[in-house]
Design a protein around this motif. Structure first.
Motif, PDB file in Angstrom:
ATOM      1  N   GLU A 162     -14.303  -7.577 -13.691  1.00 52.09           N
ATOM      2  CA  GLU A 162     -14.128  -6.126 -13.718  1.00 52.09           C
ATOM      3  C   GLU A 162     -14.499  -5.511 -12.363  1.00 52.09           C
ATOM      4  O   GLU A 162     -13.746  -4.698 -11.806  1.00 52.09           O
ATOM      5  N   THR A 163     -15.637  -5.921 -11.822  1.00 52.69           N
ATOM      6  CA  THR A 163     -16.074  -5.405 -10.517  1.00 52.69           C
ATOM      7  C   THR A 163     -15.087  -5.786  -9.419  1.00 52.69           C
ATOM      8  O   THR A 163     -14.748  -4.968  -8.559  1.00 52.69           O
ATOM      9  N   ALA A 164     -14.606  -7.036  -9.437  1.00 48.66           N
ATOM     10  CA  ALA A 164     -13.680  -7.499  -8.406  1.00 48.66           C
ATOM     11  C   ALA A 164     -12.372  -6.708  -8.441  1.00 48.66           C
ATOM     12  O   ALA A 164     -11.809  -6.370  -7.393  1.00 48.66           O
ATOM     13  N   ILE A 165     -11.876  -6.392  -9.638  1.00 52.16           N
ATOM     14  CA  ILE A 165     -10.632  -5.626  -9.747  1.00 52.16           C
ATOM     15  C   ILE A 165     -10.850  -4.194  -9.275  1.00 52.16           C
ATOM     16  O   ILE A 165      -9.993  -3.618  -8.596  1.00 52.16           O
ATOM     17  N   HIS A 166     -11.997  -3.610  -9.623  1.00 53.98           N
ATOM     18  CA  HIS A 166     -12.306  -2.268  -9.126  1.00 53.98           C
ATOM     19  C   HIS A 166     -12.341  -2.250  -7.599  1.00 53.98           C
ATOM     20  O   HIS A 166     -11.799  -1.329  -6.961  1.00 53.98           O
ATOM     21  N   GLN A 167     -12.953  -3.257  -7.004  1.00 52.33           N
ATOM     22  CA  GLN A 167     -13.035  -3.332  -5.550  1.00 52.33           C
ATOM     23  C   GLN A 167     -11.652  -3.505  -4.936  1.00 52.33           C
ATOM     24  O   GLN A 167     -11.342  -2.915  -3.890  1.00 52.33           O
ATOM     25  N   PHE A 168     -10.818  -4.312  -5.587  1.00 52.37           N
ATOM     26  CA  PHE A 168      -9.458  -4.524  -5.100  1.00 52.37           C
ATOM     27  C   PHE A 168      -8.673  -3.222  -5.128  1.00 52.37           C
ATOM     28  O   PHE A 168      -7.961  -2.885  -4.171  1.00 52.37           O
ATOM     29  N   ALA A 169      -8.793  -2.477  -6.234  1.00 53.19           N
ATOM     30  CA  ALA A 169      -8.080  -1.199  -6.349  1.00 53.19           C
ATOM     31  C   ALA A 169      -8.552  -0.218  -5.277  1.00 53.19           C
ATOM     32  O   ALA A 169      -7.749   0.530  -4.704  1.00 53.19           O
ATOM     33  N   LYS A 170      -9.840  -0.224  -4.996  1.00 51.32           N
ATOM     34  CA  LYS A 170     -10.386   0.659  -3.957  1.00 51.32           C
ATOM     35  C   LYS A 170      -9.815   0.290  -2.594  1.00 51.32           C
ATOM     36  O   LYS A 170      -9.447   1.170  -1.801  1.00 51.32           O
ATOM     37  N   ARG A 171      -9.733  -1.011  -2.315  1.00 52.43           N
ATOM     38  CA  ARG A 171      -9.154  -1.441  -1.033  1.00 52.43           C
ATOM     39  C   ARG A 171      -7.686  -1.052  -0.937  1.00 52.43           C
ATOM     40  O   ARG A 171      -7.189  -0.711   0.145  1.00 52.43           O
ATOM     41  N   GLN A 172      -6.986  -1.110  -2.062  1.00 55.88           N
ATOM     42  CA  GLN A 172      -5.584  -0.706  -2.054  1.00 55.88           C
ATOM     43  C   GLN A 172      -5.446   0.773  -1.672  1.00 55.88           C
ATOM     44  O   GLN A 172      -4.580   1.141  -0.876  1.00 55.88           O
ATOM     45  N   MET A 173      -6.272   1.610  -2.251  1.00 56.49           N
ATOM     46  CA  MET A 173      -6.215   3.031  -1.915  1.00 56.49           C
ATOM     47  C   MET A 173      -6.562   3.262  -0.451  1.00 56.49           C
ATOM     48  O   MET A 173      -5.960   4.114   0.210  1.00 56.49           O
ATOM     49  N   THR A 174      -7.509   2.502   0.077  1.00 59.19           N
ATOM     50  CA  THR A 174      -7.842   2.606   1.498  1.00 59.19           C
ATOM     51  C   THR A 174      -6.640   2.227   2.357  1.00 59.19           C
ATOM     52  O   THR A 174      -6.366   2.867   3.380  1.00 59.19           O
ATOM     53  N   TRP A 175      -5.906   1.210   1.934  1.00 58.73           N
ATOM     54  CA  TRP A 175      -4.721   0.793   2.688  1.00 58.73           C
ATOM     55  C   TRP A 175      -3.662   1.893   2.672  1.00 58.73           C
ATOM     56  O   TRP A 175      -3.044   2.190   3.688  1.00 58.73           O
ATOM     57  N   PHE A 176      -3.457   2.507   1.513  1.00 58.23           N
ATOM     58  CA  PHE A 176      -2.463   3.576   1.427  1.00 58.23           C
ATOM     59  C   PHE A 176      -2.817   4.737   2.351  1.00 58.23           C
ATOM     60  O   PHE A 176      -1.935   5.320   2.996  1.00 58.23           O
ATOM     61  N   ARG A 177      -4.089   5.080   2.410  1.00 57.48           N
ATOM     62  CA  ARG A 177      -4.504   6.151   3.319  1.00 57.48           C
ATOM     63  C   ARG A 177      -4.249   5.735   4.761  1.00 57.48           C
ATOM     64  O   ARG A 177      -3.859   6.562   5.603  1.00 57.48           O
ATOM     65  N   GLY A 178      -4.451   4.445   5.049  1.00 56.88           N
ATOM     66  CA  GLY A 178      -4.154   3.946   6.382  1.00 56.88           C
ATOM     67  C   GLY A 178      -2.670   4.011   6.697  1.00 56.88           C
ATOM     68  O   GLY A 178      -2.275   4.307   7.839  1.00 56.88           O
ATOM     69  N   MET A 179      -1.827   3.739   5.716  1.00 61.14           N
ATOM     70  CA  MET A 179      -0.384   3.864   5.915  1.00 61.14           C
ATOM     71  C   MET A 179      -0.019   5.285   6.323  1.00 61.14           C
ATOM     72  O   MET A 179       0.817   5.497   7.217  1.00 61.14           O
ATOM     73  N   GLU A 180      -0.665   6.250   5.680  1.00 63.62           N
ATOM     74  CA  GLU A 180      -0.388   7.649   6.022  1.00 63.62           C
ATOM     75  C   GLU A 180      -0.806   7.944   7.461  1.00 63.62           C
ATOM     76  O   GLU A 180      -0.078   8.629   8.197  1.00 63.62           O
ATOM     77  N   ARG A 181      -1.949   7.415   7.869  1.00 59.33           N
ATOM     78  CA  ARG A 181      -2.387   7.620   9.257  1.00 59.33           C
ATOM     79  C   ARG A 181      -1.442   6.947  10.245  1.00 59.33           C
ATOM     80  O   ARG A 181      -1.300   7.399  11.386  1.00 59.33           O
ATOM     81  N   ARG A 182      -0.782   5.874   9.808  1.00 58.26           N
ATOM     82  CA  ARG A 182       0.140   5.152  10.686  1.00 58.26           C
ATOM     83  C   ARG A 182       1.549   5.727  10.629  1.00 58.26           C
ATOM     84  O   ARG A 182       2.492   5.125  11.141  1.00 58.26           O
ATOM     85  N   GLY A 183       1.709   6.872   9.988  1.00 59.09           N
ATOM     86  CA  GLY A 183       2.976   7.588  10.058  1.00 59.09           C
ATOM     87  C   GLY A 183       3.890   7.456   8.870  1.00 59.09           C
ATOM     88  O   GLY A 183       5.022   7.945   8.915  1.00 59.09           O
ATOM     89  N   ILE A 184       3.462   6.790   7.804  1.00 61.19           N
ATOM     90  CA  ILE A 184       4.295   6.674   6.606  1.00 61.19           C
ATOM     91  C   ILE A 184       3.883   7.775   5.629  1.00 61.19           C
ATOM     92  O   ILE A 184       2.749   7.799   5.149  1.00 61.19           O
ATOM     93  N   LYS A 185       4.809   8.668   5.340  1.00 64.60           N
ATOM     94  CA  LYS A 185       4.514   9.764   4.422  1.00 64.60           C
ATOM     95  C   LYS A 185       4.574   9.262   2.981  1.00 64.60           C
ATOM     96  O   LYS A 185       5.566   8.679   2.544  1.00 64.60           O
ATOM     97  N   ILE A 186       3.498   9.479   2.253  1.00 56.93           N
ATOM     98  CA  ILE A 186       3.464   9.127   0.827  1.00 56.93           C
ATOM     99  C   ILE A 186       3.448  10.416   0.019  1.00 56.93           C
ATOM    100  O   ILE A 186       2.601  11.281   0.225  1.00 56.93           O
ATOM    101  N   ASN A 187       4.409  10.545  -0.870  1.00 58.84           N
ATOM    102  CA  ASN A 187       4.474  11.694  -1.771  1.00 58.84           C
ATOM    103  C   ASN A 187       3.702  11.335  -3.037  1.00 58.84           C
ATOM    104  O   ASN A 187       4.086  10.426  -3.775  1.00 58.84           O
ATOM    105  N   TRP A 188       2.614  12.060  -3.271  1.00 57.65           N
ATOM    106  CA  TRP A 188       1.721  11.702  -4.364  1.00 57.65           C
ATOM    107  C   TRP A 188       2.056  12.466  -5.645  1.00 57.65           C
ATOM    108  O   TRP A 188       2.186  13.672  -5.638  1.00 57.65           O
ATOM    109  N   LEU A 189       2.172  11.693  -6.729  1.00 55.60           N
ATOM    110  CA  LEU A 189       2.356  12.256  -8.063  1.00 55.60           C
ATOM    111  C   LEU A 189       1.021  12.263  -8.787  1.00 55.60           C
ATOM    112  O   LEU A 189       0.274  11.279  -8.735  1.00 55.60           O
ATOM    113  N   ASP A 190       0.723  13.324  -9.460  1.00 55.21           N
ATOM    114  CA  ASP A 190      -0.498  13.392 -10.265  1.00 55.21           C
ATOM    115  C   ASP A 190      -0.313  12.534 -11.517  1.00 55.21           C
ATOM    116  O   ASP A 190       0.610  12.742 -12.297  1.00 55.21           O
TER     117      ASP A 190
END
Length: 208
Positions: A162-190
């Motif tokens: 459970e902890t490992a999956i939570h950490q993985f999901a957190k890293r994924q979100m960090t990567w997505f934020r990095g994609m935005e900084r690198r110029g890829i626009k992400i349109n976020w749905l609630d």
């Protein structure tokens, strides 16, 4: 209209940015030279090639050796820049509140365990697949294999996974934020929107 759905942020970015990735063959001599080294020694060797941002490359000896093998191949075979056509893309992400995401992960993990994930691992081991090969793939395979082998209690397996999956999901979100900084626009749905509202928003984006 091609749709690339799911996968990690790295996979999506590799397509949009045209990453020049090469297949890396096995290096028997290098593997033989590294076979007797400890995990800390392998980690130190790998860190001489690149900055280690997380421990996913070096949580097992087999993973660490493969990571070194890849870095050594890239060192000896530098990639040449290749031109890729520009991809007109609409990138859509699902924005979910952190506590809700954690609850959904835990609920999904319990569901998968109840639906026979442990029996799947037992079946693979019974078919002769080496335990170290399953552990190599990480996350569910790693923790469930160690549980089936008796190295972890059920509670230790569940909490660790459970902890490992939570950490993985957190890293994924960090990567997505990095994609935005690198110029890829992400349109976020609630994530809390009704499905009809999500579909309507996507249609609006497609028409822009």
């Amino acid at each position: 209209l091609p749709i690339l759905c799911g996968g990690t942020g790295l996979y999506i970015e590799s397509v949009l940015k045209g990453y020049n990735l090469m297949p890396v063959p096995e290096n028997p001599d290098l593997r033989a030279n590294l076979a007797q080294k400890s995990l800390p020694e392998l980690t130190e060797i790998l860190s001489s090639y690149k900055v280690l941002h997380n421990t996913t490359d070096v949580d097992t000896v087999k993973r660490a050796i493969r990571a070194i093998e890849i870095e050594e191949y890239y060192r000896l075979h530098p990639t040449e820049a290749r031109a890729f056509p520009e991809i007109r893309s609409l990138v859509i992400g699902v924005d979910i509140e952190r506590d809700l995401r954690r609850n959904k992960i835990t609920k999904r993990l319990r569901q998968r365990l109840d639906e026979g994930m442990i029996d799947e691992i037992k079946g693979l081991l019974d078919e002769g697949i080496p335990a170290e090969d399953l552990i190599y793939y990480g996350l569910e395979y790693k923790y469930l294999t160690r549980y089936v082998l008796g190295e972890l209690t059920y509670e230790e397996m569940f909490r660790g996974l459970e902890t490992a999956i939570h950490q993985f999901a957190k890293r994924q979100m960090t990567w997505f934020r990095g994609m935005e900084r690198r110029g890829i626009k992400i349109n976020w749905l609630d994530a809390g929107w009704p499905m009809e509202q999500k579909i309507g928003q996507i249609k609006d984006w497609l028409l822009q």
